[in-house]
Design a protein around this motif. Sequence first.
Motif, mmCIF file in Angstrom:
data_model
loop_
_atom_site.group_PDB
_atom_site.id
_atom_site.type_symbol
_atom_site.label_atom_id
_atom_site.label_comp_id
_atom_site.label_asym_id
_atom_site.label_seq_id
_atom_site.Cartn_x
_atom_site.Cartn_y
_atom_site.Cartn_z
ATOM 1 N N MET A 142 31.516 15.202 6.110
ATOM 2 C CA MET A 142 31.038 16.547 5.571
ATOM 3 C C MET A 142 29.595 16.818 6.407
ATOM 4 O O MET A 142 28.858 15.756 6.295
ATOM 5 C CB MET A 142 30.888 16.355 4.117
ATOM 6 N N LYS A 143 29.346 17.698 6.643
ATOM 7 C CA LYS A 143 27.843 18.336 7.231
ATOM 8 C C LYS A 143 27.075 18.531 6.229
ATOM 9 O O LYS A 143 27.538 19.326 5.345
ATOM 10 C CB LYS A 143 28.057 19.224 8.371
ATOM 11 N N PHE A 144 25.852 18.173 6.182
ATOM 12 C CA PHE A 144 24.643 18.792 5.322
ATOM 13 C C PHE A 144 24.650 20.235 5.524
ATOM 14 O O PHE A 144 24.451 20.632 6.924
ATOM 15 C CB PHE A 144 23.420 17.903 5.366
ATOM 16 N N SER A 145 24.346 20.826 4.532
ATOM 17 C CA SER A 145 24.005 22.211 4.543
ATOM 18 C C SER A 145 22.857 22.811 3.990
ATOM 19 O O SER A 145 22.734 22.530 2.700
ATOM 20 C CB SER A 145 25.260 23.186 4.122
ATOM 21 N N PRO A 146 21.739 22.772 4.725
ATOM 22 C CA PRO A 146 20.358 23.085 3.986
ATOM 23 C C PRO A 146 20.372 24.497 3.480
ATOM 24 O O PRO A 146 21.008 25.379 3.529
ATOM 25 C CB PRO A 146 19.380 23.100 5.132
ATOM 26 N N CYS A 147 19.454 24.496 2.455
ATOM 27 C CA CYS A 147 19.279 25.928 1.718
ATOM 28 C C CYS A 147 19.192 26.911 2.615
ATOM 29 O O CYS A 147 18.209 26.908 3.641
ATOM 30 C CB CYS A 147 18.058 25.375 0.765
ATOM 31 N N THR A 148 19.598 28.017 2.360
ATOM 32 C CA THR A 148 19.342 29.252 3.433
ATOM 33 C C THR A 148 18.470 30.346 2.643
ATOM 34 O O THR A 148 18.176 31.237 3.148
ATOM 35 C CB THR A 148 20.656 29.775 3.516
ATOM 36 N N GLY A 149 18.145 30.044 1.482
ATOM 37 C CA GLY A 149 17.289 30.792 0.646
ATOM 38 C C GLY A 149 18.268 32.021 0.043
ATOM 39 O O GLY A 149 17.516 32.897 -0.613
ATOM 40 N N ASP A 150 19.569 32.144 0.051
ATOM 41 C CA ASP A 150 20.151 33.025 -0.454
ATOM 42 C C ASP A 150 20.980 32.521 -1.797
ATOM 43 O O ASP A 150 22.249 32.546 -1.620
ATOM 44 C CB ASP A 150 21.309 33.600 0.609
ATOM 45 N N CYS A 151 20.340 31.771 -2.566
ATOM 46 C CA CYS A 151 20.946 31.050 -3.726
ATOM 47 C C CYS A 151 21.631 31.949 -4.594
ATOM 48 O O CYS A 151 21.132 33.040 -5.062
ATOM 49 C CB CYS A 151 19.930 30.351 -4.479
ATOM 50 N N THR A 152 22.759 31.363 -5.319
ATOM 51 C CA THR A 152 23.590 31.974 -6.136
ATOM 52 C C THR A 152 23.861 31.019 -7.194
ATOM 53 O O THR A 152 23.839 29.964 -7.096
ATOM 54 C CB THR A 152 24.803 32.489 -5.693
ATOM 55 N N SER A 153 23.882 31.138 -8.436
ATOM 56 C CA SER A 153 24.007 30.533 -9.389
ATOM 57 C C SER A 153 25.396 30.800 -10.332
ATOM 58 O O SER A 153 25.424 30.239 -11.674
ATOM 59 C CB SER A 153 22.876 30.406 -10.272
ATOM 60 N N ASP A 154 26.282 31.497 -9.785
ATOM 61 C CA ASP A 154 27.339 31.863 -10.665
ATOM 62 C C ASP A 154 28.761 31.028 -10.544
ATOM 63 O O ASP A 154 29.707 31.178 -11.279
ATOM 64 C CB ASP A 154 27.743 33.522 -10.191
ATOM 65 N N LYS A 155 28.704 30.094 -9.812
ATOM 66 C CA LYS A 155 29.818 29.260 -9.401
ATOM 67 C C LYS A 155 29.271 27.850 -9.393
ATOM 68 O O LYS A 155 28.122 27.605 -9.634
ATOM 69 C CB LYS A 155 30.323 29.516 -8.164
ATOM 70 N N LYS A 156 30.312 26.711 -9.426
ATOM 71 C CA LYS A 156 30.038 25.408 -9.203
ATOM 72 C C LYS A 156 29.390 24.883 -7.788
ATOM 73 O O LYS A 156 28.540 24.146 -7.677
ATOM 74 C CB LYS A 156 31.254 24.685 -9.418
ATOM 75 N N GLN A 157 29.451 26.047 -6.902
ATOM 76 C CA GLN A 157 28.854 25.846 -5.663
ATOM 77 C C GLN A 157 27.856 26.945 -5.313
ATOM 78 O O GLN A 157 28.162 28.193 -5.685
ATOM 79 C CB GLN A 157 29.804 25.694 -4.399
ATOM 80 N N CYS A 158 26.908 26.666 -4.597
ATOM 81 C CA CYS A 158 25.973 27.852 -4.421
ATOM 82 C C CYS A 158 26.667 28.753 -3.319
ATOM 83 O O CYS A 158 27.153 28.161 -2.165
ATOM 84 C CB CYS A 158 24.582 27.242 -3.698
ATOM 85 N N GLY A 159 26.616 30.045 -3.403
ATOM 86 C CA GLY A 159 27.064 31.095 -2.409
ATOM 87 C C GLY A 159 26.357 30.781 -1.183
ATOM 88 O O GLY A 159 26.728 31.480 -0.151
ATOM 89 N N GLY A 160 25.081 30.698 -1.237
ATOM 90 C CA GLY A 160 24.287 30.545 0.161
ATOM 91 C C GLY A 160 24.461 29.410 1.202
ATOM 92 O O GLY A 160 24.798 29.489 2.227
ATOM 93 N N CYS A 161 24.391 28.383 0.353
ATOM 94 C CA CYS A 161 24.583 26.946 1.403
ATOM 95 C C CYS A 161 25.795 26.300 1.302
ATOM 96 O O CYS A 161 26.342 25.449 1.902
ATOM 97 C CB CYS A 161 23.501 26.186 1.131
ATOM 98 N N GLY A 162 26.672 26.611 0.090
ATOM 99 C CA GLY A 162 27.877 26.003 -0.106
ATOM 100 C C GLY A 162 27.826 24.784 -0.661
ATOM 101 O O GLY A 162 28.836 23.847 -1.102
#
Length: 70
Positions: A1-21
């Motif tokens: 798995m590759k690391f996915s850094p924060c994109t600043g498009d954070c979402t908190s509605d799921k178990k995973q961030c919609g921005g960085c995954g």
Amino acid sequence: MKFSPCTGDCTSDKKQCGGCGRSRDEITETQIITKLLVEHLVKYNYDDPEIFLENITTKATKRSKNAQKK
């Protein structure tokens, strides 16, 4: 798995961030590690924190590769 850094498009509605995954657990653990590193840097007031962090990067990468071989 590759690391996915924060994109600043954070979402908190799921178990995973919609921005960085990344999963919420991964994000939380990364924040804890970062906080601990910063606290260490502040405690010892290194003149060259980048050298300390490069050293940590090298050691962690080497140990991770060794652990994956097992």
